[in-house]
Write an enzyme that holds these catalytic residues in place. Sequence first.
Site, PDB file in Angstrom:
ATOM      1  CG  ASN A 104      51.773   4.872  29.998  1.00  0.00           C
ATOM      2  OD1 ASN A 104      51.645   4.459  31.154  1.00  0.00           O
ATOM      3  ND2 ASN A 104      51.984   6.150  29.725  1.00  0.00           N
ATOM      4  CE  LYS A 137      52.411   4.584  34.277  1.00  0.00           C
ATOM      5  NZ  LYS A 137      52.321   5.778  33.417  1.00  0.00           N
ATOM      6  CD  GLU A 152      50.555   8.577  35.538  1.00  0.00           C
ATOM      7  OE1 GLU A 152      51.072   8.191  34.484  1.00  0.00           O
ATOM      8  OE2 GLU A 152      50.689   9.730  36.002  1.00  0.00           O
ATOM      9  CG  ASP A 193      55.522  13.171  36.966  1.00  0.00           C
ATOM     10  OD1 ASP A 193      56.566  12.639  36.567  1.00  0.00           O
ATOM     11  OD2 ASP A 193      54.450  13.127  36.345  1.00  0.00           O
ATOM     12  CD  GLU A 225      61.347   6.665  35.392  1.00  0.00           C
ATOM     13  OE1 GLU A 225      61.170   5.510  35.822  1.00  0.00           O
ATOM     14  OE2 GLU A 225      60.444   7.332  34.846  1.00  0.00           O
ATOM     15  CD  GLU A 285      55.495  14.777  31.442  1.00  0.00           C
ATOM     16  OE1 GLU A 285      56.315  13.869  31.646  1.00  0.00           O
ATOM     17  OE2 GLU A 285      54.305  14.706  31.778  1.00  0.00           O
ATOM     18  CG  HIS A 287      52.091  18.693  38.936  1.00  0.00           C
ATOM     19  ND1 HIS A 287      51.241  18.864  37.862  1.00  0.00           N
ATOM     20  CD2 HIS A 287      52.477  17.387  38.920  1.00  0.00           C
ATOM     21  CE1 HIS A 287      51.124  17.689  37.232  1.00  0.00           C
ATOM     22  NE2 HIS A 287      51.866  16.795  37.838  1.00  0.00           N
TER      23      HIS A 287
HETATM   24  C1  BDP Z   1      54.163  11.402  33.806  1.00  0.00           C
HETATM   25  C2  BDP Z   1      53.823  11.565  32.354  1.00  0.00           C
HETATM   26  C3  BDP Z   1      53.176  10.365  31.755  1.00  0.00           C
HETATM   27  C4  BDP Z   1      53.971   9.123  32.096  1.00  0.00           C
HETATM   28  C5  BDP Z   1      54.154   9.026  33.587  1.00  0.00           C
HETATM   29  C6  BDP Z   1      55.065   7.907  34.002  1.00  0.00           C
HETATM   30  O1  BDP Z   1      52.975  12.669  32.230  1.00  0.00           O
HETATM   31  O2  BDP Z   1      53.085  10.566  30.376  1.00  0.00           O
HETATM   32  O3  BDP Z   1      53.348   7.984  31.615  1.00  0.00           O
HETATM   33  O4  BDP Z   1      54.758  10.183  34.076  1.00  0.00           O
HETATM   34  O5  BDP Z   1      56.201   8.195  34.318  1.00  0.00           O
HETATM   35  O6  BDP Z   1      55.124  12.359  34.070  1.00  0.00           O
HETATM   36  O7  BDP Z   1      54.647   6.752  34.031  1.00  0.00           O
END
Ligand code: BDP
Length: 719
Positions: free
Chosen positions: A229, A306, A310, A384, A406, A412, A540
């Site tokens: 991000n 990215k 999101e 995720d 990845e 997390e 999740h």
């Molecule tokens: C999610 C995370 C977020 C990341 C996103 C990503 O919660 O903080 O920015 O993946 O991989 O797991 O871009």
Amino acid sequence: MKHKKQHKNIFFCLFLLTYSLSNAQNDYKLWLQYSPITSPETVSNYHKNVQGIVKYGESETLQVALNEMQTGLQSMLGNSIGLTTKKENSIIIGTYSSLDKDFQNLIKSNLEKIQKDGYIIKTITNNNTKNILITGKTDVAVLYGAFNFLKLIQTNKSIENLNIIDSPKTDIRILNHWDNLDGKVERGYAGSSLWNWQKLPLFIEQRYINYARANASIGINGTVLTNVNANALILTPLYLEKVKALANAFRPYGIKVYLTARFSAPIEIGGLKTADPTDKDVINWWKEKAKEIYNQIPDFGGFLVKANSEGQPGPQNYGKNHVDGANMLADAVSPFGGVIMWRAFVYSEHDVDDRAKQAFSEFVPYDGRFRKNVIVQVKNGPIDFQPREPFHPMFGAMPKTPLMMEFQITQEYLGFSSHLVFLPKLYQEVLQSDTYSKGKGSTVAKIVDGTLENHTISGIAGVSNIGSDLNWTGHPFAQANWYGFGRLAWNPNLDAETIAEEWLRSTFSNDDNFVNPVKKMMINSREAVVNYMTPLGLHHIMATNHHYGPGPWVNNLSRPEWNPVYYHKADANGIGFDRSKTGTKATTQFFPEVEKKFDNLETCPEKYLLWFHHVSWDYKLKNGNTLWDGLALQYQQGVDDVKSMQTTWNKTEKYVDKERFKEVQQLLEIQNQEAKWWRDACLLYFQQYSKKQLPQGVEKPTKTLDYFESLQFPFAPGI
Ligand code: BDP
């Protein structure tokens, strides 16, 4: 004679004593403890074979290799080892091309067996002299060889008649730091960012060097300094100077620097009106930016991006697609040998289809359309970084495109840095999954290392768990995940047990009474976390946003796929996400052999049951239990697993220094309490739908569901 021996013994005891007193901060030293070797065989074996070091070549990297050898050997064996020109009982380090002709001739045939930065460690006998040669085609190969030689001693292996040839199986072995310019780390649980942007470029912390050294010791050769991000400011001259300083510090260790590129940077810092990848000015802006970066950092690795994920900007903001975006950037860096790592982590609130299907649907049609220096970075599973997911169906589905793995090293979704979870077990499960893309044996590992489709670039990325904590990773055992990630990036076919053993011996002790039980604890730890968080294919159901603790009840977030209820779909009839042919048909994204297995309730592995199927509470599991009973018992099993981890650890006191013993003991107690929290909160919540009693053997919750739902953690780390 007797006197001399006594003296020697006293000296060695004193050395051990000073060593242990002067090493209070063992945590910081990671797996490079270089503790004194206590095995008399290893010691005498060493002295018989090694009396000096001969170094060929002058590069900084070779100097680093030499220093490492001298520090490591002295620390482990108690006496210093000097540089010599005498080629007898010496360790000889240098690249192949710099060696004497007769040495070259002796190992010529081995040289063909190494690739890229691979190394050779070989005992060579020549004219009645014996030496140990550490060499390769590049300087960094020699450094890798030096670290691996030291590891032999560290882990009590013989250094008699050595003949080791090892090469990295992937090209880009890289950490992704999700570090922000303000020092915070997204999803970071080990303090703040290592990069002190304020004091750079003039102040180079010793920690940067130690970071590079630790990475080099496991073969990592790249680092993305900034968060996916992204903040465009990192691409401004002010910051590029700081990046350059880091690149200079890392270079001797063979670590290349990469950055994340914010797609809208041409607008935000370039003053353009658009970031449209087909716009002439935008194309030019990125070309000039690349030139500017390479001017400062000639070996800059490239960009990680990215885009349209999101809420991040991307080519779709201008009606263009991922290929347009990635290729435009690829063209900008290609004159300098750079790569673009384009992420496939996409899902949209406007797409009503199953989130697990979206990345595949979007990317697979682009196969073959990316430039040669683009590598598409795919998360290990389709959702995720969950405690358990099936492998991502994109692996195998884009044969004409190199796909990079990845993994997430930071935990997390796995208890942050308080839970002991040995992740190489998870990584191995994914890497060894068979995609059947080119028939049986088409493992994810072969796709990622490029061998299945003969790709020219390959790579594995790990979202870093490193921060400013004294022990780097927040949990002493989370160091093993950094270590294990590096080892698997080097060789995706390594076994998690081998990795755990190497790490334990290098980090703690060579005593089998310690190594064996603790290794078992590490190996079981991944299954434990799955059991107490998300058994039988659940996923999740963490509390939202910070992802700390359970939150299966959350149902009020704006995007449907951000709500745990979207994933477990518990109702009066049962639980689970039907992704089979009767549901979202996500199973059809896999190759037929895998599809069939996952689609059919009879053959779907129970570890993925609720990932692919919605089944009734009375559904019969293979062991005869009903789904409800089985689920409850798995949760209990998770709690029991943590208890037994505690029992194991409590017996290790005499093998571990006080600090680390205590640290791990306390952290395991957090894990124990949180495992119970997970079990009780999830079972109470699901019980509302199953309307069934907890089976025998499952402890009764002592708190109510209301209590669990009321818990708030406004300052949970990592956001
Ligand atoms: C999610 C995370 C977020 C990341 C996103 C990503 O919660 O903080 O920015 O993946 O991989 O797991 O871009």
